[in-house]
Scaffold this motif. Structure first.
Motif, PDB file in Angstrom:
ATOM      1  N   ILE A  52       0.833  -1.200   0.000  1.00 21.95           N
ATOM      2  CA  ILE A  52       0.000   0.000   0.000  1.00 21.95           C
ATOM      3  C   ILE A  52       0.870   1.254   0.000  1.00 21.95           C
ATOM      4  O   ILE A  52       2.097   1.183   0.115  1.00 21.95           O
ATOM      5  N   SER A  58       4.948  -3.837   7.511  1.00 25.49           N
ATOM      6  CA  SER A  58       3.967  -4.896   7.308  1.00 25.49           C
ATOM      7  C   SER A  58       4.387  -6.143   8.068  1.00 25.49           C
ATOM      8  O   SER A  58       5.573  -6.351   8.343  1.00 25.49           O
ATOM      9  N   ASP A  80       0.842  -0.871   7.264  1.00 33.47           N
ATOM     10  CA  ASP A  80       0.540   0.537   7.487  1.00 33.47           C
ATOM     11  C   ASP A  80       1.537   1.393   6.710  1.00 33.47           C
ATOM     12  O   ASP A  80       2.720   1.055   6.623  1.00 33.47           O
ATOM     13  N   GLN A 121      -2.408   5.279   5.990  1.00 33.10           N
ATOM     14  CA  GLN A 121      -3.263   4.243   5.411  1.00 33.10           C
ATOM     15  C   GLN A 121      -2.902   2.916   6.054  1.00 33.10           C
ATOM     16  O   GLN A 121      -1.720   2.596   6.200  1.00 33.10           O
ATOM     17  N   ILE A 164      -4.067  -1.406   6.306  1.00 33.00           N
ATOM     18  CA  ILE A 164      -4.971  -2.492   5.927  1.00 33.00           C
ATOM     19  C   ILE A 164      -4.751  -3.680   6.857  1.00 33.00           C
ATOM     20  O   ILE A 164      -3.659  -3.902   7.376  1.00 33.00           O
ATOM     21  N   ARG A 165      -5.848  -4.393   7.045  1.00 32.38           N
ATOM     22  CA  ARG A 165      -5.786  -5.671   7.755  1.00 32.38           C
ATOM     23  C   ARG A 165      -6.503  -6.685   6.895  1.00 32.38           C
ATOM     24  O   ARG A 165      -7.643  -6.462   6.486  1.00 32.38           O
ATOM     25  N   LYS A 166      -5.847  -7.780   6.609  1.00 30.22           N
ATOM     26  CA  LYS A 166      -6.381  -8.710   5.632  1.00 30.22           C
ATOM     27  C   LYS A 166      -6.261 -10.132   6.170  1.00 30.22           C
ATOM     28  O   LYS A 166      -5.256 -10.479   6.794  1.00 30.22           O
ATOM     29  N   GLN A 168     -10.946  -7.811   4.039  1.00 32.35           N
ATOM     30  CA  GLN A 168      -9.929  -6.793   4.252  1.00 32.35           C
ATOM     31  C   GLN A 168     -10.596  -5.525   4.751  1.00 32.35           C
ATOM     32  O   GLN A 168     -11.639  -5.116   4.262  1.00 32.35           O
ATOM     33  N   ARG A 169      -9.978  -4.917   5.747  1.00 34.06           N
ATOM     34  CA  ARG A 169     -10.459  -3.635   6.224  1.00 34.06           C
ATOM     35  C   ARG A 169      -9.355  -2.618   5.949  1.00 34.06           C
ATOM     36  O   ARG A 169      -8.175  -2.873   6.190  1.00 34.06           O
ATOM     37  N   GLU A 170      -9.759  -1.485   5.439  1.00 34.81           N
ATOM     38  CA  GLU A 170      -8.795  -0.451   5.085  1.00 34.81           C
ATOM     39  C   GLU A 170      -9.200   0.835   5.788  1.00 34.81           C
ATOM     40  O   GLU A 170     -10.367   1.220   5.792  1.00 34.81           O
ATOM     41  N   SER A 218     -13.035   4.530   6.649  1.00 38.99           N
ATOM     42  CA  SER A 218     -12.636   3.136   6.483  1.00 38.99           C
ATOM     43  C   SER A 218     -13.620   2.443   5.554  1.00 38.99           C
ATOM     44  O   SER A 218     -14.735   2.924   5.331  1.00 38.99           O
ATOM     45  N   ARG A 247     -14.601  -1.799   3.864  1.00 41.53           N
ATOM     46  CA  ARG A 247     -14.359  -3.237   3.961  1.00 41.53           C
ATOM     47  C   ARG A 247     -14.579  -3.889   2.615  1.00 41.53           C
ATOM     48  O   ARG A 247     -15.491  -3.537   1.880  1.00 41.53           O
TER      49      ARG A 247
END
Lengths: 199, 662
Positions: free
Chosen positions: B78, B239, B262, B285, B287-289, B311-313, B326, B328
C-alpha cells in the motif's frame, strides 16, 4: 465585396491608427497589458494593480481608464478575464458569445445568443476550459483554446470577432511559466457599418 | 532452468507450463546487473516503461502505474500517491525473484490488477549460517550499505536483511533554488521466519519496516519573483504477514494468510516569500487482511484453487472528510485449471468482490494453452480487470490555501456542496447534482495472446499481443464556481480508453558464457471520447497562428506513451578473465509531455519529449569464494533533459564490494 485591410502590426503603436474606419478592420492587437504584475501583495504573492485595460476595436487603441464609464471601449482585459462594455461591466450595448469554428471561416456574427456581463454570468466565461483558455496545472501555462472564436457586439452595437493568440508578452510560440504573463495578443475583425457581415 | 512461479495462478507451476504467461527476473540477474532499487530493474525489461508522477511507477501495456498491482510475497503493497506506488521505495537486496504477469488478474487478486501483477518474492533462508555485508558508493554521494544474515536449524529457518541508501541528490538547474532530485536517506529492514511444525503443518512470518527522509528547498519563479519553501517529507511503512500452510495430503493444501500493513507520510512545507507560510499534511493508510485458500488436485486433469478473504482499510488524512474513513472488502475466488489433453490446458477463474462503498464487482477470466513438444507454447486469454476508487476520489475535502480552488470526493459531493451553498460561497453550480453519482470502479476487458518457442538449443523466441478496453476512468471535473471565481472539482466516471500493442523478444545464447536478449514493443493508445470528438469536428489545432480541425492522424494518443520501445541486454564473460560485463539499453521513442496549444490533447510536435536510449553497464569481478566486486555506469551516455525529464540525472559511476561467509 472588396475590403481594404488595415493591418496594424501593433495596436499600441500610435503611428498608424485609423480613428474612424469606414471599412472592415482586420488587425492584430499585440501585448495589450492585462493587469500585469507590479509588485507583491500583503501575503507576499505577486499582484497586479487590479485594473482593467480598456480597448477599442474601432480605433485599435487602449482607452484611458478615466474613460471607463464611456462607450469609447469595447473589451476590457484583467488577467485572464475579459469584459464587454455592457450589462454590469459598462454603460454600452456590448455583449459577447463564444462560437466554435475556424476564425477565418466565421463570416457572420450570430443574430441571437448574445450575453451581457451580469452578477451571475460573464459574457466571456472565466475558468479553465469554460471560455477562451485552458490552464495546465502541471506546466502552469495558460493557452488559448484553438477553434474558439469570441463574437463581440461592441459598445455602440457594431459586430466583431476575436481570436485570442497569447497570454504572454511577445506571444512566444511555446510559452512556459518563465514567460511574463498578463499581456494578451489577439486577432480581430471589426465591421464598422453595423451589419453582421464579418467577411 | 525450470523455475517454479506462483503469481499467475496463485499456485506453484513450472514456468514453462504456466497457463498465463509470466516473466521472471531471477536473483542471479538482479545481482549481475547491480540494480539499486526495484524501479532500476524493471526499467530494463521489454515492454515495461517507467513513469514519473508523484514517485516512480511502471507503465504496463500502456496503462498508468495505478493499474498494476504490486505484491511482496503475494501480499499487496500500500501507499500510493496519485495512483503511483513509488518503486524507488524497494531495495532489491532481499529479492529472490520478481514475477511479472501482464494482462488483467482481477479474477484472482481483485482491485488494481488491471494491467498486470508484479510479485516480489523475497529470499528464503537456505544455508545453515550465512552472513553477507556490502557497500556501494556512487555519484552524488550516494551510499548503499547492505547486510543480511540467515540461518537454519532443524525445523526452523530465518533470514534478516538491512539496507540503507542515502544520497545528496542532484541539480540540473543550478540557477534556481533547491535541487532537481532531492537528497534522501532510506532504511529498510526485512525478515522472515519459517517453521516446519510437522510433516503436514508449516508456518511462516514475513515482516518489513522501511523509513525514508527527504528534504529539499523548493524554489519557483512567478512573474519575476522567487519563492522558496523548505520541504521535508518522512515516509514510514511496515507490514507483518504470518501464514500457516496445512498439507492435508499430497495434492490438497489449505493456506491461511494474515497481512497487516501501514503506510504513513508526513510532509511539511514552510517558507514562502516572507517565511510565514506553513503547511503540514499527513496521510496514514492501514490495511488488515485475512485470507483462506484451498488448493485441490482432482484426478489427473483438474486443479482447483478456491479462496475467500476479508480486508479492512482505514485512511486517516487531513484532506479527507471526517479525517478518518474506512471501508471493507470481502471476496471469494475460484479457479479451475483443466489439463484436458497432452496438448491443451484450459484455465477459468472468477472472483466476486463486495465493497462497502461500491457494492459487487464480478471479474471472470478464461485462458488456454496449446502445447507442442517441450518448448512450443501458444497462450491466449480473455479477462476483466477493475480498479476501485481511491479514498481521495471518494472522500477528499481539500481547498488549496493559495489558489483557493476546492476538490471534494464524489461520495460526499452533494453534502459538501450543499454546505458550501449554505455558507454563501458558491456562485454557480455547473453540474446537475441530482444526477451526480458516487464513482464506481474503473473496469476493463482485455485480450492477450502469446507464443513461445525454442529455435534450437540456444535461441528462444517470444511474441505477444494485447488489447485493453478500459471504461469509466475517473476524471476530475468542475462542478461549481465559487464566489472567489475559483472552481470546485469532484470526481466522475468519464472516459474510455483503448491500449493495444505487440511485443517480440529474442533470447540468444551464442556461447555458454554469453547471453543476448532483444525486446521490442509497438504500442497504440487512445482516448475514445477524443476520437469521437475529432470525428465530430470538435477538436482544433493551431499551426502558424491559424486554427484547423484536427483529423485522427493528428492525434498522438494518451500522454506519456512511447509508440516504440525496445530493450537490449548483453551479458558476456570478458575473455581471459573471471570477470563478466553486462550492457543494457532501453529505447523509448518520443512521447507526449503535456498540452501546449490549449486543446488538452496530444497533437502538436512541440508537445512531445524527444525519443532517447539509456545505457547501463556493469562489470562483475569475483575476488574469491567470499568476495565480489562490481563497477559500473548508470546512464553511461549521459543523456540529460533537464526540463522534461527531471527524474533523470546525468551519468553516474559506482563501485561496490560484497563480502560473505563462505
Amino acid at each position: 465585396m472588396i475590403l481594404a485591410l488595415a493591418l496594424f502590426v501593433s495596436a499600441c503603436d500610435s503611428s498608424s491608427p485609423n480613428d474612424d474606419p469606414q471599412e472592415v478592420v482586420a488587425a492584430r492587437a499585440v501585448d495589450i497589458p492585462s493587469d500585469p504584475i507590479i509588485g507583491l501583495g500583503s501575503d507576499g504573492r505577486p499582484v497586479g494593480a487590479n485594473a482593467f485595460s480598456f480597448f477599442s476595436l474601432r480605433t485599435g487603441q487602449i482607452v484611458a481608464s478615466a474613460d471607463s464609464a464611456s462607450t469609447g471601449w469595447d473589451l476590457g482585459f484583467k488577467g485572464s478575464t475579459i469584459i464587454v462594455n455592457g450589462g454590469t461591466s459598462g454603460p454600452g450595448n456590448g455583449a459577447a458569445q463564444i462560437v466554435e469554428g475556424i476564425f477565418s471561416d466565421v463570416m457572420e456574427a450570430p443574430e441571437n445568443g448574445w450575453v451581457q456581463d451580469s452578477a451571475d454570468v460573464q459574457a466571456i466565461p472565466t475558468g479553465s476550459g469554460n471560455g477562451w483558455y485552458n490552464y495546465n496545472f502541471a506546466t502552469q501555462v495558460l493557452s488559448p483554446i484553438p477553434g474558439r472564436v469570441i463574437m463581440v457586439r461592441t459598445a455602440d452595437g457594431r459586430y466583431a470577432k476575436v481570436s485570442m493568440i497569447s497570454y504572454y508578452q511577445g506571444a512566444p510560440s511555446t510559452p512556459s511559466a518563465d514567460n511574463t504573463s498578463r499581456f494578451v495578443t489577439f486577432d480581430y475583425v471589426f465591421q464598422p457599418d453595423g451589419s453582421r457581415n464579418l467577411q | 532452468m525450470d523455475a517454479v512461479v506462483v503469481t499467475a495462478t496463485r499456485s506453484p507451476s513450472v514456468l514453462r507450463d504456466v497457463p498465463i504467461p509470466t516473466r521472471v527476473i531471477s536473483a542471479e540477474q538482479i545481482q549481475a546487473r547491480a540494480a539499486l532499487r526495484l524501479s532500476d530493474l524493471l526499467a530494463e525489461e521489454p515492454g515495461m516503461v517507467l513513469s514519473h508522477f508523484l514517485g516512480t511507477g511502471i507503465q504496463l501495456q500502456g496503462l498508468d502505474p495505478a493499474y498494476t498491482l504490486i505484491l511482496i510475497d503475494g501480499e499487496p503493497v500500500i501507499g500510493r500517491s496519485g495512483g503511483t506506488l513509488d518503486l524507488d521505495r524497494f531495495t532489491v537486496m532481499d529479492i529472490a525473484s520478481i514475477e511479472i504477469v501482464q494482462g488483467p488478474s482481477s479474477s484472482l487478486y481483485g482491485s488494481e490488477a488491471l494491467a498486470g501483477v508484479i510479485n516480489i518474492r523475497t529470499r528464503q533462508p537456505e544455508e545453515p549460517f550465512r552472513l553477507q555485508i556490502g557497500l556501494r558508493r556512487q555519484t552524488h554521494n550516494t551510499d548503499n550499505w547492505v547486510g543480511s544474515i540467515e540461518g537454519s536449524q532443524g525445523r526452523y529457518a530465518w533470514r534478516m536483511n538491512a539496507d540503507r541508501l542515502q544520497s545528496d541528490g542532484y541539480d540540473l538547474h543550478p540557477e534556481t533554488p533547491g535541487l532537481t532530485g532531492p537528497g534522501y536517506a532510506t532504511n529498510t529492514f526485512s525478515g522472515r521466519f519459517d517453521a516446519t511444525i510437522n510433516s503436514k503443518l508449516s508456518a511462516r512470518v514475513n515482516a518489513r519496516f522501511a523509513t525514508e527522509d527527504q528534504r529539499n528547498v523548493l524554489g519557483f519563479q512567478q512573474e519575476g519573483f522567487v519563492f522558496t519553501f523548505e520541504e521535508s517529507e518522512q515516509r514510514d511503512d511496515w507490514s507483518l504477514s504470518p501464514s500457516l500452510l496445512w498439507r492435508v495430503r499430497s495434492g490438497h493444501t489449505w493456506t491461511l494468510r494474515n497481512h497487516i500493513s501501514d503506510y504513513r507520510t508526513e510532509s511539511l512545507l514552510a517558507g514562502g516569500i516572507d517565511g510565514r507560510e506553513q503547511e503540514l499534511s499527513t496521510f496514514d493508510q492501514g490495511i488488515r487482511k485475512l485470507e483462506l485458500q484451498n488448493d485441490l488436485i482432482l484426478g489427473t486433469t483438474l486443479l482447483l484453487n478456491t479462496g475467500a478473504g476479508i480486508q479492512r482499510e482505514v485512511v486517516d488524512a487531513g484532506r479527507i472528510t471526517g479525517e478518518t474513513r474506512s471501508n471493507r472488502t470481502a471476496w471469494l475466488f475460484s479457479q479451475q485449471q483443466f489439463f484436458l489433453t497432452e496438448a491443451f490446458d484450459l484455465t477459468t477463474s472468477v472472483r466476486f468482490d463486495h465493497h462497502t462503498d461500491y457494492g459487487w464487482q464480478v471479474s471472470p477470466k478464461v485462458g488456454f494453452m496449446i502445447k507442442s513438444g517441450k518448448s512450443v507454447r501458444l497462450r491466449g486469454s480473455v479477462g476483466t480487470g477493475f480498479k476501485a476508487p481511491t479514498f481521495q476520489q471518494l472522500y477528499m475535502d481539500y481547498t488549496n490555501p493559495v489558489a483557493g480552488y476546492s476538490v471534494i470526493g464524489s461520495a460526499d459531493a452533494s453534502n459538501l456542496l450543499a454546505k458550501l451553498i449554505e455558507s454563501g460561497r458558491i456562485r454557480t453550480v455547473i453540474t446537475d447534482l441530482t444526477a451526480f453519482e458516487t464513482v464506481t470502479p474503473e473496469s476493463s476487458v482485455s485480450f492477450n495472446v502469446s507464443g513461445d518457442t525454442d529455435v534450437g538449443p540456444a535461441l528462444h523466441v517470444h511474441f505477444s499481443a494485447f488489447r485493453n478496453h478500459v471504461r469509466d476512468l475517473v476524471e476530475t471535473l468542475p462542478i461549481a464556481i465559487k464566489t472567489n471565481g475559483q472552481q470546485v472539482f469532484s470526481y466522475v466516471n468519464l472516459s474510455r480508453i483503448v491500449t493495444q500493442g505487440i511485443n517480440a523478444e529474442v533470447r540468444w545464447r551464442p556461447i555458454q558464457t554469453s547471453r543476448i536478449s532483444l525486446g521490442y514493443q509497438l504500442l497504440d493508445t487512445r482516448d475514445l471520447d477524443v476520437i469521437d470528438g475529432i470525428d465530430n469536428g470538435d477538436y482544433f489545432g493551431r499551426k502558424n497562428g491559424r486554427d484547423f480541425r484536427l483529423s485522427r492522424s493528428d492525434y498522438g494518443g494518451l500522454f506519456g506513451r512511447s509508440r516504440h520501445t525496445a530493450s537490449l541486454q548483453v551479458s558476456t564473460n570478458i575473455p581471459g578473465t573471471s570477470a563478466d560485463i553486462q550492457i543494457r539499453g532501453a529505447l523509448k521513442s518520443r512521447y507526449g509531455f503535456g498540452d501546449q496549444n490549449g486543446n488538452l490533447i496530444l497533437d502538436a510536435d512541440q508537445e512531445y519529449v524527444d525519443g532517447h536510449t539509456l545505457w547501463n553497464v556493469t562489470v562483475n569481478q569475483p575476488l574469491s569464494g567470499f568476495a565480489h566486486m562490481q563497477i559500473g555506469l548508470v546512464n553511461a551516455l549521459d543523456h540529460v533533459n533537464a526540463d522534461q525529464i527531471p527524474s533523470l540525472s546525468g551519468r553516474q559511476v559506482f563501485a561496490a564490494l560484497t563480502i560473505n561467509t563462505p
